[in-house]
Design a protein around this motif. Structure first.
Motif, PDB file in Angstrom:
ATOM      1  N   ALA A   1       0.803  -1.086  -0.081  1.00  0.00           N
ATOM      2  CA  ALA A   1       0.016   0.118   0.053  1.00  0.00           C
ATOM      3  C   ALA A   1       0.922   1.353  -0.006  1.00  0.00           C
ATOM      4  O   ALA A   1       0.938   1.993   0.976  1.00  0.00           O
ATOM      5  CB  ALA A   1      -0.920   0.130   1.306  1.00  0.00           C
ATOM      6  N   PRO A   2       1.691   1.536  -1.198  1.00  0.00           N
ATOM      7  CA  PRO A   2       2.438   2.733  -1.138  1.00  0.00           C
ATOM      8  C   PRO A   2       1.651   4.049  -1.040  1.00  0.00           C
ATOM      9  O   PRO A   2       0.526   4.168  -1.548  1.00  0.00           O
ATOM     10  CB  PRO A   2       2.950   2.558  -2.259  1.00  0.00           C
ATOM     11  N   SER A   3       2.276   5.191  -0.473  1.00  0.00           N
ATOM     12  CA  SER A   3       1.722   6.297  -0.694  1.00  0.00           C
ATOM     13  C   SER A   3       2.241   6.818  -1.838  1.00  0.00           C
ATOM     14  O   SER A   3       3.780   7.112  -1.747  1.00  0.00           O
ATOM     15  CB  SER A   3       1.880   7.131   0.485  1.00  0.00           C
ATOM     16  N   PRO A   4       1.796   7.651  -2.821  1.00  0.00           N
ATOM     17  CA  PRO A   4       2.427   8.148  -3.819  1.00  0.00           C
ATOM     18  C   PRO A   4       3.188   9.730  -3.823  1.00  0.00           C
ATOM     19  O   PRO A   4       2.788  10.568  -4.346  1.00  0.00           O
ATOM     20  CB  PRO A   4       1.324   8.357  -4.854  1.00  0.00           C
ATOM     21  N   THR A   5       3.922   9.736  -2.746  1.00  0.00           N
ATOM     22  CA  THR A   5       4.445  10.722  -2.145  1.00  0.00           C
ATOM     23  C   THR A   5       6.022  10.960  -2.982  1.00  0.00           C
ATOM     24  O   THR A   5       6.495  12.124  -2.947  1.00  0.00           O
ATOM     25  CB  THR A   5       4.718  10.919  -0.623  1.00  0.00           C
ATOM     26  N   GLY A   6       6.359  10.117  -3.586  1.00  0.00           N
ATOM     27  CA  GLY A   6       7.678  10.035  -4.251  1.00  0.00           C
ATOM     28  C   GLY A   6       7.787   8.752  -4.981  1.00  0.00           C
ATOM     29  O   GLY A   6       6.831   7.985  -4.849  1.00  0.00           O
ATOM     30  N   ASP A   7       8.856   8.482  -5.411  1.00  0.00           N
ATOM     31  CA  ASP A   7       9.095   7.395  -6.366  1.00  0.00           C
ATOM     32  C   ASP A   7       9.620   6.062  -5.479  1.00  0.00           C
ATOM     33  O   ASP A   7       9.824   6.337  -4.271  1.00  0.00           O
ATOM     34  CB  ASP A   7      10.623   7.659  -7.172  1.00  0.00           C
ATOM     35  N   GLY A  60      13.588   1.068   0.441  1.00  0.00           N
ATOM     36  CA  GLY A  60      12.792   0.990   1.643  1.00  0.00           C
ATOM     37  C   GLY A  60      11.488   0.166   1.368  1.00  0.00           C
ATOM     38  O   GLY A  60      10.905  -0.723   2.033  1.00  0.00           O
ATOM     39  N   SER A  61      10.822   1.152   0.339  1.00  0.00           N
ATOM     40  CA  SER A  61       9.449   0.437  -0.077  1.00  0.00           C
ATOM     41  C   SER A  61       9.368  -0.790  -0.833  1.00  0.00           C
ATOM     42  O   SER A  61       8.605  -1.451  -0.839  1.00  0.00           O
ATOM     43  CB  SER A  61       8.874   1.707  -0.826  1.00  0.00           C
ATOM     44  N   LEU A  62      10.761  -1.156  -1.527  1.00  0.00           N
ATOM     45  CA  LEU A  62      10.730  -2.325  -2.089  1.00  0.00           C
ATOM     46  C   LEU A  62      10.748  -3.537  -1.047  1.00  0.00           C
ATOM     47  O   LEU A  62      10.314  -4.797  -1.354  1.00  0.00           O
ATOM     48  CB  LEU A  62      12.084  -2.368  -3.089  1.00  0.00           C
ATOM     49  N   LEU A  63      11.407  -3.368   0.045  1.00  0.00           N
ATOM     50  CA  LEU A  63      11.240  -4.154   0.984  1.00  0.00           C
ATOM     51  C   LEU A  63       9.985  -4.693   1.383  1.00  0.00           C
ATOM     52  O   LEU A  63       9.674  -6.065   1.693  1.00  0.00           O
ATOM     53  CB  LEU A  63      12.227  -3.613   2.440  1.00  0.00           C
ATOM     54  N   ALA A  64       9.122  -3.760   1.622  1.00  0.00           N
ATOM     55  CA  ALA A  64       7.742  -3.995   2.157  1.00  0.00           C
ATOM     56  C   ALA A  64       6.952  -4.904   1.059  1.00  0.00           C
ATOM     57  O   ALA A  64       6.045  -5.689   1.288  1.00  0.00           O
ATOM     58  CB  ALA A  64       7.146  -2.830   2.298  1.00  0.00           C
ATOM     59  N   ALA A  65       7.268  -4.249  -0.196  1.00  0.00           N
ATOM     60  CA  ALA A  65       6.387  -4.891  -1.434  1.00  0.00           C
ATOM     61  C   ALA A  65       7.103  -6.350  -1.639  1.00  0.00           C
ATOM     62  O   ALA A  65       6.162  -7.228  -1.764  1.00  0.00           O
ATOM     63  CB  ALA A  65       6.667  -3.950  -2.832  1.00  0.00           C
ATOM     64  N   LEU A  66       8.256  -6.729  -1.539  1.00  0.00           N
ATOM     65  CA  LEU A  66       8.750  -7.842  -1.826  1.00  0.00           C
ATOM     66  C   LEU A  66       8.413  -8.983  -0.710  1.00  0.00           C
ATOM     67  O   LEU A  66       8.022  -9.927  -1.116  1.00  0.00           O
ATOM     68  CB  LEU A  66      10.506  -7.954  -1.742  1.00  0.00           C
ATOM     69  N   ALA A  67       8.508  -8.336   0.624  1.00  0.00           N
ATOM     70  CA  ALA A  67       8.163  -9.269   1.672  1.00  0.00           C
ATOM     71  C   ALA A  67       6.533  -9.624   1.639  1.00  0.00           C
ATOM     72  O   ALA A  67       6.387 -10.760   1.624  1.00  0.00           O
ATOM     73  CB  ALA A  67       8.671  -8.864   2.900  1.00  0.00           C
ATOM     74  N   SER A  68       5.813  -8.368   1.266  1.00  0.00           N
ATOM     75  CA  SER A  68       4.468  -8.769   1.225  1.00  0.00           C
ATOM     76  C   SER A  68       3.908  -9.680   0.227  1.00  0.00           C
ATOM     77  O   SER A  68       3.140 -10.582   0.478  1.00  0.00           O
ATOM     78  CB  SER A  68       3.512  -7.508   1.382  1.00  0.00           C
ATOM     79  N   ALA A  79      -2.429  -4.543  -4.670  1.00  0.00           N
ATOM     80  CA  ALA A  79      -1.754  -3.249  -4.684  1.00  0.00           C
ATOM     81  C   ALA A  79      -3.127  -2.070  -4.323  1.00  0.00           C
ATOM     82  O   ALA A  79      -3.967  -2.187  -4.826  1.00  0.00           O
ATOM     83  CB  ALA A  79      -1.130  -2.872  -6.121  1.00  0.00           C
ATOM     84  N   ARG A  80      -2.449  -1.298  -3.309  1.00  0.00           N
ATOM     85  CA  ARG A  80      -3.554  -0.196  -3.046  1.00  0.00           C
ATOM     86  C   ARG A  80      -2.514   1.171  -3.171  1.00  0.00           C
ATOM     87  O   ARG A  80      -1.765   1.314  -2.343  1.00  0.00           O
ATOM     88  CB  ARG A  80      -3.931  -0.301  -1.727  1.00  0.00           C
ATOM     89  N   MET A  81      -2.941   2.256  -3.947  1.00  0.00           N
ATOM     90  CA  MET A  81      -2.451   3.573  -3.807  1.00  0.00           C
ATOM     91  C   MET A  81      -3.070   4.226  -2.629  1.00  0.00           C
ATOM     92  O   MET A  81      -4.340   4.776  -2.620  1.00  0.00           O
ATOM     93  CB  MET A  81      -2.818   3.972  -5.116  1.00  0.00           C
ATOM     94  N   GLU A  82      -2.286   4.566  -1.723  1.00  0.00           N
ATOM     95  CA  GLU A  82      -2.704   5.367  -0.644  1.00  0.00           C
ATOM     96  C   GLU A  82      -2.331   6.897  -0.814  1.00  0.00           C
ATOM     97  O   GLU A  82      -1.625   7.574  -0.359  1.00  0.00           O
ATOM     98  CB  GLU A  82      -1.833   4.940   0.712  1.00  0.00           C
ATOM     99  N   ASP A  83      -3.459   7.436  -1.827  1.00  0.00           N
ATOM    100  CA  ASP A  83      -3.453   8.712  -2.648  1.00  0.00           C
ATOM    101  C   ASP A  83      -4.515   9.692  -1.854  1.00  0.00           C
ATOM    102  O   ASP A  83      -4.727  10.432  -2.715  1.00  0.00           O
ATOM    103  CB  ASP A  83      -3.526   8.372  -4.021  1.00  0.00           C
ATOM    104  N   ASP A 108       2.126   7.852  -8.687  1.00  0.00           N
ATOM    105  CA  ASP A 108       1.385   6.734  -8.762  1.00  0.00           C
ATOM    106  C   ASP A 108       1.833   5.898  -9.829  1.00  0.00           C
ATOM    107  O   ASP A 108       2.195   4.503  -9.802  1.00  0.00           O
ATOM    108  CB  ASP A 108       0.020   6.885  -8.217  1.00  0.00           C
ATOM    109  N   THR A 109       1.851   6.587 -11.143  1.00  0.00           N
ATOM    110  CA  THR A 109       2.032   5.749 -12.493  1.00  0.00           C
ATOM    111  C   THR A 109       3.718   5.280 -12.259  1.00  0.00           C
ATOM    112  O   THR A 109       4.039   4.108 -12.737  1.00  0.00           O
ATOM    113  CB  THR A 109       2.027   6.773 -13.460  1.00  0.00           C
ATOM    114  N   ARG A 110       4.376   6.148 -12.017  1.00  0.00           N
ATOM    115  CA  ARG A 110       6.099   5.516 -11.905  1.00  0.00           C
ATOM    116  C   ARG A 110       6.032   4.437 -10.926  1.00  0.00           C
ATOM    117  O   ARG A 110       6.851   3.575 -11.121  1.00  0.00           O
ATOM    118  CB  ARG A 110       6.872   6.820 -11.382  1.00  0.00           C
ATOM    119  N   ILE A 111       5.480   4.455  -9.605  1.00  0.00           N
ATOM    120  CA  ILE A 111       5.528   3.415  -8.815  1.00  0.00           C
ATOM    121  C   ILE A 111       4.948   2.165  -9.260  1.00  0.00           C
ATOM    122  O   ILE A 111       5.739   1.045  -9.117  1.00  0.00           O
ATOM    123  CB  ILE A 111       4.696   3.676  -7.209  1.00  0.00           C
ATOM    124  N   LEU A 112       4.056   2.276  -9.916  1.00  0.00           N
ATOM    125  CA  LEU A 112       3.391   0.851 -10.421  1.00  0.00           C
ATOM    126  C   LEU A 112       4.129   0.264 -11.882  1.00  0.00           C
ATOM    127  O   LEU A 112       4.634  -0.799 -11.970  1.00  0.00           O
ATOM    128  CB  LEU A 112       1.863   1.144 -10.797  1.00  0.00           C
TER     129      LEU A 112
END
Ligand code: GLU
Length: 294
Positions: free
Chosen positions: A12-18, A22-30, A43-47, A58-62
């Protein structure tokens, strides 16, 4: 016989940046944990926090997740489209007199704070608990918390306990800037999406008791929780947009994934970093065990 809910994880990333390491760790482990248990991964965009959203993030994260070989199930849920559901949850808490309006300004909160909350914020004094002061309007809505222990078994860190009255205070559900608070939205959405296991960074560990408390009040199921270690920079600060964490480069995807696996205690062979994204995922799926940093 009641149906056993299918295992379901989420990122559930927040689209405050790319996306950063650190966010890869949460994505991969989950993702690996959900897939290892034969489950779905969403996937949930906490926007919802519009002032903090970075244009196009958000587009760049996905796209970055895809370049790193992630495949989420179904459509991405966007919190900005879920405001009615949060409104309904807040209305239910208001009806039960569990949520109350608060007139306090930041300055007043600071002046009356009985101390710091466990996450470093200010603990609320409870000034508006018995009603708004005469002539004052509501700026925010807060949840009345109880003076009792809320405990859960984190799958990595073990037994965790918090007393919300002592460690947090009555917390905000609807913010003075007109936004629903993260704690409310995350609980409503985890239940809506059928999430049964939350795997995320340990920076959110202190939020979990608030979320479990809200789930109880809203009659929602409590998922399992696992908090993975967080990555820090050379100065010991958590990687985030605020600490200028560098965005992940898609052309280093295999090496990024291998570094994340190593950080998550998986001991990938170093030569794996020079193979392909598909190869790394094959190795990771065959060897994954949820653990903290080794
Ligand atoms: N959106 C939050 C963040 O990016 C994560 C929320 C969660 O995993 O519960 O930090």
């Amino acid at each position: 016989m009641s149906a056993v809910p299918t295992c379901c994880g989420r990122f559930a990333p927040s689209p405050t940046g790319d996306l950063h390491f650190g966010s890869l760790l949460a994505a991969l482990a989950s993702c690996l944990e959900a897939r290892a248990r034969g489950g779905r991964w969403l996937a949930r965009m906490e926007d919802m926090d519009t002032p903090r959203n970075a244009p196009g993030a958000d587009t760049r994260i996905l796209a970055c997740l895809e370049a790193h070989g992630f495949h989420w199930d179904g459509a991405v849920l966007r919190q900005s489209r879920r405001l009615e559901a949060y409104q309904a949850a807040l209305a239910m808490l208001r009806e039960k007199r569990l949520a109350y309006p608060c007139a306090c300004s930041r300055k007043e909160i600071a002046a009356a704070a009985p101390g710091l909350a466990i996450d470093g914020g200010l603990r609320y004094s409870g000034r508006c608990r018995q009603g708004l002061p005469a002539g004052r309007g509501a700026r925010a809505w807060r949840l009345r918390v109880e003076d009792r222990e809320i405990a859960f078994d984190d799958r990595i860190l073990g037994r965790m306990a918090q007393n919300l009255a002592r460690d947090v205070g009555d917390f905000v559900l609807w913010r003075a800037d007109g936004q629903f608070a993260y704690q409310l939205a995350v609980v409503v959405d985890d239940a809506f999406q059928g999430v049964t296991q939350v795997v995320r960074g340990a920076d959110l560990l202190h939020s979990t008791p608030r979320q479990i408390y809200l789930q109880g009040l809203l009659d929602l199921p409590t998922p399992e929780y696992a908090h993975v270690p967080i990555a820090t920079n050379a100065a010991g600060e958590k990687l985030s947009k605020q600490t200028r964490a560098s965005p992940l480069q898609a052309h280093h995807a295999a090496a990024n994934l291998v570094a994340a696996l190593a950080f998550l205690g998986q001991r990938p062979p170093p030569e794996l970093a020079r193979t392909s994204v598909d190869e790394v995922w094959r190795w990771a799926s065959a060897h994954w065990t949820l653990r903290g940093r080794q």
